[in-house]
Design an enzyme around this catalytic site. Structure first.
Site, short mmCIF file in Angstrom:
data_model
loop_
_atom_site.label_atom_id
_atom_site.label_comp_id
_atom_site.label_asym_id
_atom_site.label_seq_id
_atom_site.Cartn_x
_atom_site.Cartn_y
_atom_site.Cartn_z
N LYS A 146 0.76 -1.05 0.06
CA LYS A 146 0.09 0.06 0.13
C LYS A 146 0.89 1.18 -0.12
O LYS A 146 1.79 1.26 0.80
CB LYS A 146 -0.85 -0.07 1.23
CG LYS A 146 -2.41 -0.24 1.08
CD LYS A 146 -3.35 -0.17 2.31
CE LYS A 146 -4.57 0.08 2.07
NZ LYS A 146 -5.44 0.05 3.31
O1 G3P Z 1 -8.25 0.21 4.29
C1 G3P Z 1 -8.45 1.34 4.93
C2 G3P Z 1 -9.68 2.11 4.87
O2 G3P Z 1 -10.77 1.09 4.67
C3 G3P Z 1 -9.91 3.05 6.10
O3 G3P Z 1 -11.22 3.00 6.44
O4 G3P Z 1 -12.76 3.45 8.29
O5 G3P Z 1 -10.35 4.32 8.49
O6 G3P Z 1 -12.12 5.56 6.79
P1 G3P Z 1 -11.79 4.10 7.57
#
Ligand code: G3P
Length: 214
Positions: free
Chosen positions: A83
């Site tokens: 990533k």
């Molecule tokens: O893979 C990371 C992404 O899905 C982050 O999600 O919930 O931190 O906005 P969030």
């Protein structure tokens, strides 16, 4: 549509993978911190649970350092996708890594233009963060529609991982738009599996079966 699980919690990954519905895993530094385990503990086990793409995030900020870090991460296992945050340094790194055959997942994408540039640089995956756009009052799913249109128009091979999923409706919308992958937190996968009418139905079938002469 592939379903990835968006967590570094090994117990959750193990449990939900046992349902037969998990094609891969995405992690990020926040998810690793939240798991309460060391990074080493996670990488020692995660590949034994899921035989699919596992995203591990590079935390370097300069292209040369990102490339070095990505090479190291990719040596951990053949299923690693590195990533890499979306910015000019990230793109430079993606360009080099794609030529070396190292899989990349360009993350923190908030517009179709960013996704297009990441794809042009050679990203294997792009991860648009839908929920975080919804959180600031912008329709997150709109950019998935735009990205899918652009990628389909030009047969772009980069796969779209719809990320930052907040609820089951996001998953349905992503599927209707033809997104290749949705990465879903365990709590949302649990919401997807259950329905009150299913529970009620099971309960009444069991009650009636108990009254049947065997
Ligand atoms: O893979 C990371 C992404 O899905 C982050 O999600 O919930 O931190 O906005 P969030």
């Amino acid at each position: 549509m592939k379903i990835f699980i968006d967590t570094a919690d090994l117990d959750e990954i193990r449990e939900l993978a046992s349902w037969g519905v998990i094609d891969g895993v995405t992690t990020n530094p926040t998810l690793v911190k939240r798991s309460g385990r060391s990074f080493k503990e996670i990488i020692d086990e995660i590949f034994t649970i899921v035989d699919g793409s596992i995203s591990l995030e590079a935390v370097s900020t300069k292209a040369d350092d990102i490339v070095k870090e990505a090479r190291k991460l990719s040596k951990i296992h053949k299923n690693v996708a590195v990533k890499i945050p979306m910015n000019p340094e990230g793109l430079k790194a993606v360009k080099i890594l794609s030529k070396e055959g190292i899989e990349t997942n360009v993350t923190l994408i908030f517009s179709a233009n960013q996704a297009l540039l990441a794809a042009k640089a050679g990203a294997t995956y792009v991860s648009p963060f839908i929920g975080r756009l919804d959180d600031i009052g912008q329709e997150g799913m709109q950019i998935i529609e735009e990205i899918m249109d652009i990628f389909n128009n030009y047969d772009i091979e980069t796969q779209v991982i719809v990320a930052s999923i907040r609820h089951p409706i996001h998953v349905i919308e992503a599927g209707r738009l033809g997104a290749h992958i949705v990465t879903i937190p365990p709590s949302v996968i649990r919401k997807m599996v259950s329905h009150s009418l299913t529970d009620k139905g099971i309960e009444s079938f069991l009650k009636d079966w108990a009254k049947v002469k065997k």
